[in-house]
Design an enzyme around this catalytic site. Structure first.
Site, PDB file in Angstrom:
ATOM      1  N   VAL A   1      14.461  23.254 -73.583  1.00  0.00           N
ATOM      2  CA  VAL A   1      13.914  23.486 -72.246  1.00  0.00           C
ATOM      3  C   VAL A   1      12.828  22.458 -71.959  1.00  0.00           C
ATOM      4  O   VAL A   1      11.769  22.459 -72.599  1.00  0.00           O
ATOM      5  CB  VAL A   1      13.335  24.909 -72.121  1.00  0.00           C
ATOM      6  CG1 VAL A   1      12.785  25.133 -70.712  1.00  0.00           C
ATOM      7  CG2 VAL A   1      14.391  25.950 -72.454  1.00  0.00           C
TER       8      VAL A   1
ATOM      9  N   THR B   1      16.995  21.318 -68.543  1.00  0.00           N
ATOM     10  CA  THR B   1      17.315  22.067 -69.756  1.00  0.00           C
ATOM     11  C   THR B   1      18.656  21.558 -70.270  1.00  0.00           C
ATOM     12  O   THR B   1      19.625  21.470 -69.514  1.00  0.00           O
ATOM     13  CB  THR B   1      17.403  23.577 -69.474  1.00  0.00           C
ATOM     14  OG1 THR B   1      16.105  24.054 -69.103  1.00  0.00           O
ATOM     15  CG2 THR B   1      17.872  24.345 -70.704  1.00  0.00           C
TER      16      THR B   1
ATOM     17  N   ASP C   1       9.507  19.586 -78.244  1.00  0.00           N
ATOM     18  CA  ASP C   1      10.517  18.540 -78.118  1.00  0.00           C
ATOM     19  C   ASP C   1      10.244  17.386 -79.068  1.00  0.00           C
ATOM     20  O   ASP C   1      11.170  16.795 -79.643  1.00  0.00           O
ATOM     21  CB  ASP C   1      10.593  18.042 -76.672  1.00  0.00           C
ATOM     22  CG  ASP C   1       9.233  17.608 -76.110  1.00  0.00           C
ATOM     23  OD1 ASP C   1       8.194  18.051 -76.629  1.00  0.00           O
ATOM     24  OD2 ASP C   1       9.220  16.823 -75.136  1.00  0.00           O
TER      25      ASP C   1
ATOM     26  N   THR D   1      10.805  13.856 -68.654  1.00  0.00           N
ATOM     27  CA  THR D   1       9.807  14.039 -67.602  1.00  0.00           C
ATOM     28  C   THR D   1       8.562  13.220 -67.921  1.00  0.00           C
ATOM     29  O   THR D   1       7.948  12.607 -67.051  1.00  0.00           O
ATOM     30  CB  THR D   1       9.445  15.526 -67.460  1.00  0.00           C
ATOM     31  OG1 THR D   1      10.644  16.279 -67.251  1.00  0.00           O
ATOM     32  CG2 THR D   1       8.500  15.750 -66.293  1.00  0.00           C
TER      33      THR D   1
END
Length: 257
Positions: free
Chosen positions: A7, A12, A111, A134
């Protein structure tokens, strides 16, 4: 079968692994929605699985990494109610295939832990892992393997959206190489700025990391735009793996289940 879910703030990504294979049987990318309930997520995943003739009861394991804390309890509930399993959530105190040389390990995003896990197992040695998400993140893992730290820069899409949103006459663009540094139009000029600007950012940070840690670090790229950059400007990455994060989730599930 193992369901893995990563996520991110924007997207996602999830996939299915079977029988310890390193490559997922299936994977998919969708927009991260922070207003979903556990039942909405359950219905979404059931629909995805049924596309490939997989029923919920065939999923025997689950793991997720999340940089959106408000979704964590929703994911936990979804795995419990829809798959009857307790999913593993990635965090710095779990079993990892590397040690952490970092004064505040709790600040490391899930992540980044997952990406470092893949490099420690699949790409042993000294590595710089670049994830074009991002945020644009750089993680450094040495040969021990030991997580040394990293760099976080703005993400490409975030920067492109900000330029369009905060100016009156600059249109949105598709990220691609304009083929030359000087644009003949507004769109080409913006493309040149983002493409060559991002190439400069990547090469500049890699150069500074190698100056600090040594020249013998391999550079591994992942994330949604890594194939675009590698095709248009080869030579930045020694290896690319767009599914590196999903593989890392599989590794951490094997270590912690």
């Amino acid at each position: 079968m193992l369901l893995v879910v990563d996520v991110g703030n924007t997207n996602t990504v999830f996939g299915i692994f079977e029988n310890g294979n390193k490559i997922p049987l299936f994977h998919k990318r969708t927009v991260t929605r922070k207003d979903r309930t556990s039942d909405e997520l359950g219905l979404f995943f059931r629909g995805f699985l049924r596309e490939f003739k997989i029923e919920n009861e065939m999923i025997t394991g689950g793991i997720y990494s999340s940089v959106v804390p408000t979704l964590n309890p929703i994911l936990d509930r979804m795995f419990q109610d829809w798959f009857k399993i307790e999913a593993i959530r990635v965090h710095y105190q779990m079993k990892l295939p590397f040690s952490i040389s970092y004064p505040r390990p709790y600040e490391i995003g899930a992540d980044r832990l997952v990406n470092a896990a893949t490099c420690a197992i699949d790409f042993p040695g000294k590595s710089i892992i670049i994830d074009l998400g991002t945020a644009t993140t750089f993680c450094v893992v040495n040969e021990k393997p030991e997580y040394l730290g990293g760099v976080i820069a703005p993400g490409l899409k975030v920067s492109m959206d900000a330029l369009t949103r905060n100016t009156s006459q600059l249109p949105p663009i598709v990220f691609q190489s304009p083929g030359k540094i000087l644009g003949d139009s507004t769109i080409e000029s913006i493309q040149a700025g983002f493409f060559f600007g991002w190439i400069g950012l990547l090469e500049g940070i890699i150069r500074e990391i190698k100056k600090d840690k040594g020249q013998d670090y391999q550079v591994i790229g992942t994330g949604g735009l890594v194939t675009v950059i590698d095709a248009a400007h080869p030579g930045i990455f020694d290896k690319i793996d767009p599914l590196l994060t999903l593989r890392g989730l599989q590794i951490l599930h094997l270590m912690n289940s």
